[in-house]
Write an enzyme that holds these catalytic residues in place. Structure first.
Site, PDB file in Angstrom:
ATOM      1  N   CYS A 134       0.831  -1.204   0.000  1.00 49.85           N
ATOM      2  CA  CYS A 134       0.000   0.000   0.000  1.00 49.85           C
ATOM      3  C   CYS A 134       0.874   1.267   0.000  1.00 49.85           C
ATOM      4  O   CYS A 134       1.360   1.669  -1.048  1.00 49.85           O
ATOM      5  CB  CYS A 134      -0.994  -0.036   1.159  1.00 49.85           C
ATOM      6  SG  CYS A 134      -2.389   1.061   0.881  1.00 49.85           S
ATOM      7  N   GLU A 181      -1.197  -8.994   3.158  1.00 50.67           N
ATOM      8  CA  GLU A 181      -0.964  -9.597   4.484  1.00 50.67           C
ATOM      9  C   GLU A 181      -2.262 -10.053   5.152  1.00 50.67           C
ATOM     10  O   GLU A 181      -2.244 -10.972   5.977  1.00 50.67           O
ATOM     11  CB  GLU A 181      -0.196  -8.631   5.400  1.00 50.67           C
ATOM     12  CG  GLU A 181      -0.937  -7.367   5.848  1.00 50.67           C
ATOM     13  CD  GLU A 181      -0.768  -6.178   4.900  1.00 50.67           C
ATOM     14  OE1 GLU A 181      -0.465  -6.409   3.714  1.00 50.67           O
ATOM     15  OE2 GLU A 181      -0.959  -5.023   5.346  1.00 50.67           O
ATOM     16  N   HIS A 228      -3.485  -4.845   0.458  1.00 46.82           N
ATOM     17  CA  HIS A 228      -2.782  -5.406   1.622  1.00 46.82           C
ATOM     18  C   HIS A 228      -2.839  -6.933   1.578  1.00 46.82           C
ATOM     19  O   HIS A 228      -3.735  -7.538   2.176  1.00 46.82           O
ATOM     20  CB  HIS A 228      -3.439  -4.932   2.918  1.00 46.82           C
ATOM     21  CG  HIS A 228      -3.235  -3.485   3.204  1.00 46.82           C
ATOM     22  ND1 HIS A 228      -2.162  -3.012   3.912  1.00 46.82           N
ATOM     23  CD2 HIS A 228      -3.968  -2.403   2.856  1.00 46.82           C
ATOM     24  CE1 HIS A 228      -2.246  -1.688   4.007  1.00 46.82           C
ATOM     25  NE2 HIS A 228      -3.328  -1.288   3.373  1.00 46.82           N
TER      26      HIS A 228
HETATM   27  N1  GLN Z   1      -1.794   6.686   3.154  1.00 46.66           N
HETATM   28  C1  GLN Z   1      -1.985   5.973   1.938  1.00 46.66           C
HETATM   29  C2  GLN Z   1      -3.382   6.141   1.371  1.00 46.66           C
HETATM   30  O1  GLN Z   1      -4.284   6.532   2.054  1.00 46.66           O
HETATM   31  C3  GLN Z   1      -1.672   4.505   2.131  1.00 46.66           C
HETATM   32  C4  GLN Z   1      -2.623   3.821   3.048  1.00 46.66           C
HETATM   33  C5  GLN Z   1      -2.119   2.501   3.537  1.00 46.66           C
HETATM   34  O2  GLN Z   1      -0.929   2.217   3.482  1.00 46.66           O
HETATM   35  N2  GLN Z   1      -3.021   1.688   4.031  1.00 46.66           N
HETATM   36  O3  GLN Z   1      -3.597   5.877   0.207  1.00 46.66           O
END
Ligand code: GLN
Length: 542
Positions: free
Chosen positions: A389, A520, A518
Site C-alpha cells: 500500500c 498480508e 494489503h
Molecule cells: N496513506 C496511503 C493512502 O491513504 C496509504 C494507506 C495505507 O498504506 N493503508 O492511500
C-alpha cells in the site's frame, strides 16, 4: 453440521490484565471445535465508542484488520481468520458505538413504538441481536463471543449484561469462559492465584459464574493452585485449564487440546463429542519448532514511541505473513523494525545486513523521506523488496524521482503542491475529505485485480485474476504510466477495467513488487500468501 439443536454461544471474558491472550484463546478454541466438525463463528465486541477501528491511530488501537466486505475491525479478527482459515465479515465485529448508533436510529424511527428506550435492556438486546446474526450468517453451530476489555472496568459491562441475559433466557445454549492471569512476582518467586479469584468475583458481581476457567501464566500452573481456584471460584477442578506461555501462538490450540478442553466445552453445550483432526496444525507447529536458519528481514517505517500498542500490534498481519512465508521456505524470520527517521539522519547503512526489505502501509509525512531512501537502497542494491500500500506508493515516488527524473515527484498526501503527483487522491475521495467524512470512507475491502502474464506477481499467484483487500485514499496517477514504463517500471496488476494500477514491479530486479492492496490480510499459517512466499524465496537466495 453436527448440531441438530440450534446455535449455541460461548462468551469469553478476560480478567486481571488486558492483553492476557483472550483473542488467541478464542481463536484456539474455535479451531479445536472446528477440528471436531463444528461450524464456528467468532464475534468480537470492542467496548469503545468509535463505530469501527478505522478512525483510530494504530498507537491507540493496534492494527486495523480489514475484512473482504471492507469492515475496519480489530486485530483479533485477523487471529480468527488465520487460525480458522475462513473469511469473516463486519458481522463478526461490533463496538459500543455501533450498538448505540443503531439503538438511537431505531428510536428516531419510532421502532420502539413509544416505549422509553433504556440502557438496559435495549442496549444488551441490540448486542444479542448482532451475536445471533453472526451465527446465522455463517450457519454456525457455535458462536464464540469475545468480550473486549477486562472484567471490573466500566466500559464492557453492557456486553457482560448481554451474556448474562442470553444465558438467563437460554441456559442450555450458553456457557461462559473466563481467561485470567496468574502472576509470578520476582520478589516472591511463587505463582499467585488471588488476582484470578478476585476477577471471578468481579464477574460474579455482573451476575455471571464462569463454566470454564482458562489460566494464563508464565509457567505451567500446578495442581495446588488449581485446587485453590476451584474452591474459591466455586468450580470443579476439571473445569480449570492451563494456558502457559509458549514460543509460538500457533502452539496454543495444541496445549489446550492436550487437556481436552474441546470435549469439556462440547459436553457443557450438550453436543455430541465429535472426532477431532488437528493433524495439519500439529505438523505446522512441528515445522515452527524445527531449528532452522534465520532470515533477517527489515521492516521500514516510522517508529511509534507512545501509546498502548507496540509496533508488533500495529503490524501484526504483516509480521505473521512474513513468518508464514518463512516457515513454508524452511527458514525462521528475524524481523527487525528499522526506524525511517533514523535513516533520514544516518543513511541506509543499517540496511546492509538484511536479506529483504518490507515497507508496510502507513499514513502521514513523518519519516517518509527515510522510507524513500530505504526503497532506493533496495532497488539499487537488488535487495528483494515488498511494498504494501504506502510501500507501493512510495516505491512509485522513488522510481519517478531517481529513475524517470521527475525530481519533485511525490504523493498528494505528502505534498499537494508537487508538480509531479505520481500518486494522487482518488477523485471520489476528494469530496469526502473536504466534507470531513473520514469514517469508513476509504477504498475498503476486496476488489478483483487482473494480472499481466509473465510478471513476477502473476508467476507468484499462478493465476490471472485475484481478490485482495484495500484500505487507502490515494492511488497511482495513470497520467504518468507511459513515462514511467519507458524507464523500466512495470504495471503487473490492474483493476478489471484497467484503470486503477494495483501492482507495480521494476525491470531487471530479482524481486521488487509493490501492491496497492494489503496481501498480508489474506495470509494464513497453513496457506502462506503467494507474494510473501515468493518474496521470502528470493530473500533466501539474496
Ligand atoms: N496513506 C496511503 C493512502 O491513504 C496509504 C494507506 C495505507 O498504506 N493503508 O492511500
Amino acid at each position: 453440521m453436527v448440531n441438530k439443536a440450534g446455535t449455541k454461544y460461548i462468551f469469553i471474558s478476560g480478567g486481571v490484565l488486558s492483553g492476557v491472550g483472550k483473542g488467541i484463546t478464542t481463536a484456539s478454541l474455535a479451531l479445536i471445535l472446528k477440528s471436531k466438525g463444528f461450524t464456528v463463528s467468532p464475534f468480537k465486541c470492542d467496548p469503545y465508542i468509535n463505530v469501527d477501528a478505522g478512525t483510530m491511530n494504530p498507537t491507540e488501537h493496534g492494527e486495523v484488520f480489514v475484512t473482504d466486505d471492507g469492515a475496519e475491525t480489530d486485530q483479533d479478527l485477523g487471529h480468527y481468520e488465520r487460525f480458522l482459515d475462513i473469511d469473516l465479515s463486519g458481522a463478526n465485529f461490533t463496538t459500543t458505538g455501533q450498538i448505540y448508533q443503531t439503538v438511537i436510529q431505531k428510536e428516531r424511527n419510532l421502532d420502539y413504538k413509544g416505549k422509553c428506550v433504556e440502557v438496559v435492556p435495549h442496549i444488551p438486546e441490540e448486542i444479542i441481536r448482532r451475536i445471533k446474526i453472526a451465527g446465522e450468517k455463517n450457519n454456525a453451530d457455535i458462536v464464540l463471543v469475545e468480550i473486549g476489555g477486562t472484567v471490573g472496568e466500566y466500559q464492557n459491562i453492557l456486553f457482560l449484561e448481554a451474556a448474562r441475559i442470553l444465558k438467563f433466557r437460554q441456559p442450555q445454549d450458553v456457557i461462559h469462559i473466563h481467561v485470567g492471569y496468574l502472576p509470578t512476582p520476582n520478589s516472591l518467586g511463587e505463582m499467585k492465584s488471588k488476582p484470578v479469584q478476585q476477577s471471578v468475583r468481579l464477574l460474579n458481581s455482573a451476575g455471571i459464574q464462569p463454566d470454564i476457567l482458562v489460566c494464563r501464566s508464565d509457567e505451567f500452573m500446578d495442581e495446588k493452585r488449581r485446587e485453590k481456584l476451584a474452591l474459591f471460584c466455586n468450580m470443579n477442578q476439571a473445569d480449570i485449564f492451563r494456558n502457559p506461555d509458549v514460543d509460538s501462538i500457533y502452539e496454543v490450540p495444541l496445549v489446550l487440546e492436550k487437556q481436552q478442553i474441546g470435549q469439556k466445552v462440547l459436553e457443557k453445550l450438550k453436543f455430541r463429542v465429535g472426532k477431532k483432526d488437528l493433524s495439519a496444525w500439529e505438523s505446522l507447529v512441528a515445522t515452527i519448532k524445527k531449528p532452522k536458519k534465520e532470515l533477517p528481514i527489515a521492516v521500514v517505517g516510522k517508529y511509534f514511541t507512545t501509546g498502548d500498542f507496540s509496533l508488533e500490534d500495529s503490524y501484526i498481519s504483516v509480521i505473521e505473513a512474513i513468518k508464514h512465508a518463512c516457515w513454508a521456505n524452511v527458514v525462521n524470520s528475524r524481523i527487525v523494525w528499522v526506524d525511517s527517521e533514523k535513516i533520514e539522519k544516518e543513511g541506509t547503512g543499517a540496511l546492509k545486513k538484511f536479506k529483504g526489505v518490507v515497507v508496510p502501509g502507513g499514513f502521514g509525512s513523518r519519516g517518509v523521506e527515510g522510507i524513500i531512501k530505504a526503497i532506493q537502497f533496495a532497488r539499487e542494491n537488488k535487495v528483494p523488496y515488498l511494498g504494501l500500500c504506502f510501500g507501493m506508493q512510495l516505491a512509485t515516488v522513488e522510481f519517478a524521482r531517481n529513475v524517470a527524473e521527475l525530481k519533485d515527484a511525490n504523493t498528494t498526501e505528502i505534498n499537494s503542491d508537487a508538480y509531479n503527483k505520481v500518486i494522487h487522491v482518488m477523485p471520489e475521495q476528494e469530496k469526502l475529505l473536504i466534507g470531513k467524512e473520514y469514517g469508513g470512507t476509504m477504498r475498503l475491502g476486496a476488489f478483483p485485480c487482473k494480472l499481466v502474464n509473465g510478471t513476477t506477481a502473476q508467476k507468484a499467484y499462478g493465476r490471472n485474476e485475484i481478490y485482495e483487500r484495500h484500505r487507502h485514499r490515494y492511488e497511482f496517477n495513470s497520467q504518468f504510466r507511459d513515462k514511467l514504463e519507458k524507464s523500466g517500471f512495470i504495471v503487473s496488476g490492474t483493476s478489471l477495467n484497467g484503470r486503477l494500477v494495483e501492482i507495480i514491479e521494476i525491470k531487471g530486479h530479482p524481486f521488487f513488487v509493490g501492491t496497492q492492496f494489503h496481501p498480508e490480510f489474506k495470509s494464513r499459517p497453513l496457506r502462506p500468501h503467494p507474494l510473501f512466499s515468493a518474496f521470502i524465496k528470493k530473500s533466501c537466495l539474496a
